[in-house]
Design a protein around this motif. Structure first.
Motif, short mmCIF file in Angstrom:
data_model
loop_
_atom_site.label_atom_id
_atom_site.label_comp_id
_atom_site.label_asym_id
_atom_site.label_seq_id
_atom_site.Cartn_x
_atom_site.Cartn_y
_atom_site.Cartn_z
N LEU A 117 0.65 -1.19 0.06
CA LEU A 117 -0.01 0.02 -0.03
C LEU A 117 0.81 1.14 0.12
O LEU A 117 0.71 2.43 -0.63
CB LEU A 117 -0.99 0.10 1.22
N ILE A 118 1.92 1.22 0.73
CA ILE A 118 2.80 2.36 0.91
C ILE A 118 3.40 2.72 -0.58
O ILE A 118 3.41 3.67 -1.06
CB ILE A 118 3.85 1.83 1.89
N LEU A 119 3.92 1.56 -1.23
CA LEU A 119 4.44 1.79 -2.58
C LEU A 119 3.40 2.26 -3.57
O LEU A 119 3.77 3.00 -4.25
CB LEU A 119 5.12 0.36 -2.99
N ALA A 120 2.25 1.67 -3.58
CA ALA A 120 1.31 1.97 -4.43
C ALA A 120 1.00 3.36 -4.53
O ALA A 120 0.92 4.03 -5.47
CB ALA A 120 -0.12 1.12 -4.06
N LEU A 152 3.98 5.48 -5.45
CA LEU A 152 4.50 5.37 -7.04
C LEU A 152 3.19 5.50 -7.71
O LEU A 152 3.35 5.36 -9.04
CB LEU A 152 5.10 3.93 -7.15
N ASP A 153 2.03 5.76 -7.26
CA ASP A 153 0.75 5.52 -8.05
C ASP A 153 0.42 4.30 -8.92
O ASP A 153 0.34 4.44 -9.89
CB ASP A 153 0.66 6.88 -8.93
N PHE A 154 0.93 3.18 -8.22
CA PHE A 154 0.82 1.98 -8.80
C PHE A 154 -0.82 1.35 -8.14
O PHE A 154 -1.19 1.83 -7.21
CB PHE A 154 1.80 0.97 -8.28
N PRO A 155 -1.40 0.50 -9.10
CA PRO A 155 -2.53 -0.03 -8.31
C PRO A 155 -2.16 -1.07 -7.37
O PRO A 155 -1.20 -1.68 -7.28
CB PRO A 155 -2.98 -1.05 -9.61
N ALA A 156 -3.07 -0.94 -6.16
CA ALA A 156 -2.68 -1.37 -4.84
C ALA A 156 -2.56 -3.07 -4.86
O ALA A 156 -1.60 -3.73 -4.70
CB ALA A 156 -3.65 -0.96 -3.94
N THR A 166 0.26 -4.66 -6.75
CA THR A 166 1.69 -4.00 -5.98
C THR A 166 1.55 -5.21 -4.84
O THR A 166 2.75 -5.69 -4.48
CB THR A 166 1.75 -2.69 -5.44
N ILE A 167 0.65 -5.18 -4.20
CA ILE A 167 0.57 -6.34 -3.09
C ILE A 167 0.89 -7.75 -3.47
O ILE A 167 1.67 -8.41 -2.76
CB ILE A 167 -0.68 -6.49 -2.34
N VAL A 168 0.42 -8.21 -4.45
CA VAL A 168 0.66 -9.37 -4.92
C VAL A 168 2.10 -9.75 -5.45
O VAL A 168 2.69 -10.58 -5.07
CB VAL A 168 -0.51 -9.92 -6.09
N ILE A 169 2.45 -8.65 -6.13
CA ILE A 169 3.70 -8.94 -6.65
C ILE A 169 4.77 -8.85 -5.68
O ILE A 169 5.85 -9.56 -5.76
CB ILE A 169 4.12 -7.82 -7.74
N LEU A 170 4.66 -8.00 -4.57
CA LEU A 170 5.55 -7.90 -3.32
C LEU A 170 5.50 -9.31 -2.65
O LEU A 170 6.26 -9.72 -2.32
CB LEU A 170 5.04 -6.99 -2.22
N SER A 171 4.23 -9.80 -2.58
CA SER A 171 4.27 -11.13 -1.62
C SER A 171 4.95 -12.23 -2.60
O SER A 171 5.50 -13.05 -1.98
CB SER A 171 2.88 -11.69 -1.43
#
Lengths: 265, 254
Positions: free
Chosen positions: A234-237, A240-244, A247-252
Motif C-alpha cells: 500500500l505504501i509503494l502503491a 508510486l501511483d501503482f494499483p494497490a 503491488t501487494i501480490v507482486i510484493l508477496s
C-alpha cells in the motif's frame, strides 16, 4: 508515512487489508496442505456472479457475494464427495459457471462499468468505512474460529484417518473450513479483487511453508508475509501511483522468491 | 493406568461381523473377543480383511452385519475414543513435506479434543513429552516428522496413539519398510507397553516370524476367522497351513 496518518482512506485500506490478508494466509496454510489451493481461485470466480447479482438486485454486492460463495463452496464439496468428481474438476465447473452467470447478470443489470471492474481488479483504497468494519469483523471471526479448532484442523489435514479414529467429527469440520474459506475469499476480493484473491490465499502461505520446520512457524511466517506485503504494497502503491492489488501480490511473490532462494542455500 | 479388578476382562467384543465392498465379500461372520492385556497379532494373506476388520472396530466403517462392543458399549454409542489408540498403515497417509514437528504430531491427538478440567500449558507439555519418552523419541521432539526415518516416524505415531493413555492400541502393519534390527527394537518397545504399562495391543502383520517372540494371541483371518487362540496353540495346530490351503475352519482355542 505522513500521508498514512492524515488520510482516512489510507488508514482504512491498511487496516482492512492487513486483517483480511492475514486471515487469507492462515487459511492458505491449511488449504495448501489439503491440496486444495485452487479452491480460492475457483470461489473467487463464483463470487463474480454474487457481485453481479447484488448489482442486478440492487442489494449490497458484498453480502450477495458472501451468500453465493458459501453456497458454491459447499456445492464443490458435495460434488467431490457424492458425485465422485475430482476436486479440481469440481472447482473448474463451479468457477466457469459462476463467471458465466456473472457475465449474464452484469449485462442484464447494465453494470459493466467502473463498479464491476473495481471488484475484478480490487480497489482497496476506495473501501468504505462500513466495509472496513465488516471486513475486519469477519476476518477476526475467521481467525478466532481457526485458532479455536487449531489442533483439530491440523490433525485432519495431516492424517484424516487417524483424526476420524480419535473421534474428531471430520465431516463437520470440513464444512466449517469450507465456509470459512468462502467468507475469507469474499473479504480478500475487496482487497485485491476477484482475479487476484487466490494470490492472497496461496502465496504468503506457500512462502511460509518454504522455511517452516513446524506448523506453528508456518502459520506465523505466513501471517507475517501477508502483513508485510499489504503494508509495503500500500505504501509503494500510494507513492508510486501503482494499483494497490497488483503491488501487494507482486510484493508477496518477491518475498516468496526470497524465501525460496534462502531455503536452497 | 486404571486396571481395577471390577472392570470387565473383555475390552472389545467382535460379534458376527460381515462386510462387503459392493458384491465383494471381505469379512464373513467374524466373532472373537479382545481381552485386557492381550498382545494379539491378526495375520492373514493380502485382501483377507485385516485392515477392514480394524476399521470396523474403530468405527471408521460400518459392518453390513454384526456388532462390535467396545468397553461394554455398542460401537455406535461408544464415544470415548481416547481410550483407543490407533496407528494407521504407514506410507498411505503421510505427506513427507508436512510442516509438523514430532511434538506437534503428538499434540494433535492430545489437544484436538477438549480436556476437562483444562490442563495448564506445562501439564500439557509434560504429558506430550512423557509419550515421546515412552517410545524413546524425546530427543527428536523438534524434528520435522518428514525428516525422521521410517522407524522413528512409527515411534512418533505410537507416541501419538498412547498420549491419552488408551486401554488398547491398534497398529496396522507398523513395521512395513523398517529394517529388521529396528523391527526388533520396535517389538521390544511394544512388549514394554504391553507388560509394564498394561496396554492391550492388537497388531496387523504379514510378518509371522518376528511376532513369534512377542505375541500371546493370534487371530488368523481369511475372510472368515480361521483361527483364534494362544500363540503356542497356533504353532501346534498348524492353522496357518490350513488357512493357506483354504480350509475355512473356525477354531477357538484358549
Amino acid at each position: 508515512m505522513e500521508a498514512f496518518l492524515t488520510y482516512g482512506f489510507l488508514q482504512r485500506a491498511l487496516l482492512a487489508g492487513i486483517f483480511v490478508a492475514m486471515a487469507c494466509a492462515l487459511l492458505g496454510v491449511f488449504l495448501i496442505l489439503r491440496r486444495d489451493a485452487m479452491i480460492g481461485h475457483g470461489l473467487a470466480h463464483v463470487t463474480f456472479a454474487g457481485v453481479a447479482l447484488g448489482l442486478f438486485l440492487k442489494i449490497i454486492p458484498l453480502s450477495m457475494a458472501l451468500v453465493i460463495a458459501v453456497l458454491a463452496a459447499l456445492g464443490i464439496m458435495k460434488l467431490k464427495e457424492k458425485a465422485g468428481i475430482y476436486g479440481d474438476t469440481a472447482i473448474a465447473i463451479f468457477s466457469s459457471v459462476g463467471l458465466a452467470l456473472g457475465i449474464l447478470l452484469a449485462t442484464l443489470a447494465h453494470s459493466f462499468n467502473v463498479d464491476l471492474f473495481s471488484y475484478l481488479f480490487g480497489d482497496i483504497l476506495a473501501i468504505e468505512a462500513s466495509e472496513v468494519w465488516l471486513s475486519i469483523g469477519l476476518a477476526v471471526i475467521v481467525v478466532f474460529i481457526v485458532i479455536l479448532n487449531y489442533h483439530k484442523f491440523m490433525y485432519m489435514t495431516f492424517d484424516q484417518e487417524a483424526a476420524k479414529a480419535s473421534g474428531i467429527k471430520v465431516g463437520r469440520l470440513d464444512i466449517l473450513l469450507t465456509i470459512l474459506t468462502a467468507v475469507t475469499i469474499v473479504l480478500g476480493m475487496k482487497v485485491v479483487g476477484i482475479l487476484l484473491v487466490s494470490a492472497l490465499v496461496v502465496i504468503p502461505a506457500a512462502a511460509g511453508l518454504q522455511l517452516a520446520s513446524n506448523f506453528k512457524q508456518a502459520i506465523i511466517l505466513s501471517s507475517i508475509i501477508a502483513f508485510v506485503s499489504v503494508l509495503l504494497g500500500l505504501i509503494l502503491a500510494f507513492y508510486l501511483d501503482f494499483p494497490a492489488s497488483g503491488t501487494i501480490v507482486i510484493l508477496s511473490f518477491l518475498l516468496f522468491g526470497l524465501f525460496f532462494i534462502f531455503k536452497r542455500r | 493406568m486404571d486396571l481395577s479388578a471390577n472392570e470387565s476382562k473383555t475390552l472389545i467384543d467382535v460379534k458376527d461381523i460381515s462386510f462387503s465392498y459392493g458384491p465383494i465379500k471381505v469379512l464373513q461372520d467374524v466373532t472373537f473377543p479382545i481381552q485386557r492385556g492381550d498382545f494379539l497379532a491378526i495375520i492373514g494373506p493380502n485382501g483377507s480383511g485385516k485392515t477392514t476388520l480394524i476399521k470396523i472396530i474403530l468405527g471408521l466403517l460400518k459392518p453390513s452385519k454384526g456388532k462390535v462392543w467396545i468397553l461394554g458399549k455398542p460401537a455406535e454409542e461408544f464415544d470415548d475414543w481416547r481410550k483407543i489408540g490407533y496407528v494407521p498403515q504407514k506410507a498411505t497417509h503421510i505427506d513427507p513435506f508436512f510442516p509438523a514437528s514430532a511434538r506437534e504430531v503428538v499434540a494433535m491427538e492430545f489437544l484436538a479434543r477438549n480436556k476437562f478440567p483444562r490442563l495448564t500449558k506445562r501439564e500439557e507439555d509434560l504429558c506430550i513429552e512423557k509419550a515421546l519418552k515412552q517410545v524413546g523419541m524425546e530427543h527428536f521432539k523438534n524434528w520435522r516428522i518428514g525428516g525422521l526415518s521410517g522407524g522413528q516416524q512409527q515411534r512418533v505415531f505410537i507416541a501419538r496413539a498412547i498420549v491419552n493413555e488408551p486401554h488398547i492400541l491398534f497398529l496396522d502393519e507398523p513395521t512395513t519398510g523398517v529394517d529388521s534390527e529396528t523391527q526388533e527394537h520396535f517389538y521390544d518397545m511394544l512388549d514394554t507397553l504391553n507388560k509394564k504399562e498394561g496396554i492391550t495391543i492388537v497388531l496387523i502383520t504379514h510378518d509371522t516370524g518376528i511376532v513369534n517372540k512377542h505375541v500371546t494371541q493370534v487371530a488368523c483371518l481369511n475372510q472368515r476367522l480361521v483361527y483364534h487362540g494362544t500363540h503356542a496353540e497356533f504353532c501346534r495346530a498348524g492353522a496357518f497351513k490350513d488357512m493357506l490351503a483354504g480350509h475355512h475352519l473356525i477354531s477357538h482355542r484358549h
